[in-house]
Design a protein around this motif. Structure first.
Motif, short mmCIF file in Angstrom:
data_model
loop_
_atom_site.label_atom_id
_atom_site.label_comp_id
_atom_site.label_asym_id
_atom_site.label_seq_id
_atom_site.Cartn_x
_atom_site.Cartn_y
_atom_site.Cartn_z
N GLU A 167 0.81 -1.10 -0.23
CA GLU A 167 0.48 0.01 0.18
C GLU A 167 0.86 1.07 0.15
O GLU A 167 -0.04 2.49 0.04
CB GLU A 167 -0.68 -0.28 1.03
N TYR A 168 1.75 1.14 -0.03
CA TYR A 168 3.26 2.66 0.30
C TYR A 168 3.80 2.19 -1.17
O TYR A 168 4.64 1.10 -1.28
CB TYR A 168 3.44 2.80 1.28
N GLU A 169 4.99 3.41 -1.54
CA GLU A 169 5.93 3.26 -2.82
C GLU A 169 7.19 3.03 -1.56
O GLU A 169 7.16 3.01 -0.46
CB GLU A 169 6.02 5.18 -3.46
N TYR A 206 -1.68 9.50 -6.91
CA TYR A 206 -3.16 9.92 -7.30
C TYR A 206 -2.86 8.63 -8.74
O TYR A 206 -3.92 8.88 -9.38
CB TYR A 206 -2.91 11.40 -7.69
N GLN A 207 -1.05 8.13 -9.02
CA GLN A 207 -1.06 7.93 -10.26
C GLN A 207 -1.58 6.17 -9.87
O GLN A 207 -2.08 5.88 -11.25
CB GLN A 207 0.46 7.81 -10.99
N ARG A 245 -0.02 4.97 -0.76
CA ARG A 245 0.59 6.08 -0.36
C ARG A 245 1.87 6.48 0.20
O ARG A 245 3.05 6.07 -0.71
CB ARG A 245 0.27 5.81 0.85
N ILE A 246 2.04 7.49 -0.12
CA ILE A 246 3.67 8.36 -0.06
C ILE A 246 4.26 8.81 1.23
O ILE A 246 5.38 9.13 1.56
CB ILE A 246 3.48 10.06 -1.07
N GLY A 247 3.64 8.41 2.32
CA GLY A 247 4.26 8.82 3.46
C GLY A 247 4.68 10.03 3.99
O GLY A 247 3.50 11.58 2.79
N LEU A 248 5.31 10.36 4.50
CA LEU A 248 5.52 12.23 4.89
C LEU A 248 6.38 12.46 4.12
O LEU A 248 6.99 12.25 3.12
CB LEU A 248 6.53 12.32 6.48
N HIS A 249 5.81 13.72 3.51
CA HIS A 249 6.33 14.03 2.25
C HIS A 249 5.65 16.02 2.59
O HIS A 249 5.59 16.23 3.36
CB HIS A 249 5.37 14.03 1.20
#
Length: 238
Positions: free
Chosen positions: A30-32, A110-111, A115-119
């Motif tokens: 679910e995460y990058e 969104y691609q 989820r990208i986490g902290l950013h």
């Protein structure tokens, strides 16, 4: 520490804030890959650490985090107009985002939906030398559940100064945060509780951050704006 949270009631800040370390995602579909995530377990905020979060006389409004509540009076018929009286005629309503319950972090890529986490945000497309002058983000939790804002204690400019000999020509990016974390550099994550009707104003172009509904049994929806607002424009929670 670059994170500064406006408060006059230390006990109120301690009551709604917890602290944890950070880790990199690995093998979590679910995460990058390499996303920066809270490591847990969450620990209570100490009075000593709360004192270090206190803004100084040199803390600029543009770099300050404020915990706020919805303005008094009836809600506007159009949610986008909620920020109109706050002093920035050019403020932009970014819309709303719904988050499921029990999400460690909330922002997706969104691609592909991971989820990208902290950013760090990049709405203003600012380079290193101007990154601290970006618009702040106003967020309100519309409920029904409680949610959190996650904030890292170092801003992205400080991270770039550590990583690069000549950061002046760089455009600070979430990848810089990930590189810093991968080098096992010290970082803390602060988790601040936001009940329905509560929100924050924060320099999300500058501070690594994300939303969270971890430990919450209900989903929640957040509404967002970007603008240049002076400190104290909304009633404080703390």
């Amino acid at each position: 520490m670059n994170l500064a949270i406006a408060h006059t009631d230390t006990a109120a800040l301690i009551k709604r804030c917890e602290v944890a370390g950070l880790r990199l995602s690995s093998g979590e579909p679910e995460y990058e890959t390499g996303a920066v995530l809270p490591a847990g377990p969450w620990q209570p905020l100490t009075a000593k650490l709360a004192a270090r979060l206190k803004p100084t006389a040199q803390t600029a409004d543009k770099t300050l985090v404020e915990l706020v509540r919805l303005p008094d009076g009836p809600a506007p018929a159009n949610m986008a107009a909620l920020a109109d009286p706050l002093g920035d005629p050019d403020a932009v309503h970014l819309g709303q985002a719904s988050s499921p319950a029990k999400a460690l972090t909330t922002t997706p890529n969104y691609q592909d939906g991971r989820r990208i986490g902290l950013h760090v945000d990049n709405w203003d497309k600012l380079d290193y030398q101007a990154k601290h002058t970006g618009r702040r983000r106003l967020c309100f939790n519309l409920g029904p559940g409680t949610r959190y804002i996650l904030l890292v204690d170092l801003d992205i400019r400080a991270i770039c100064r550590t990583l690069y000999r000549d950061p002046e020509d760089r455009y600070p990016h979430t990848d810089d945060l990930r590189t810093y974390a991968a080098c096992h550099q010290p970082l803390r994550c602060f988790r601040l509780r936001l009940d329905p009707g509560e929100g924050y104003i924060a320099p999300t172009e500058l501070l690594p951050h994300d939303g969270s509904t971890e430990d919450q049994s209900e989903p929640s929806t957040a509404a967002f704006w970007l603008g240049h607002w002076p400190r104290g424009i909304l009633p404080t929670l703390i």
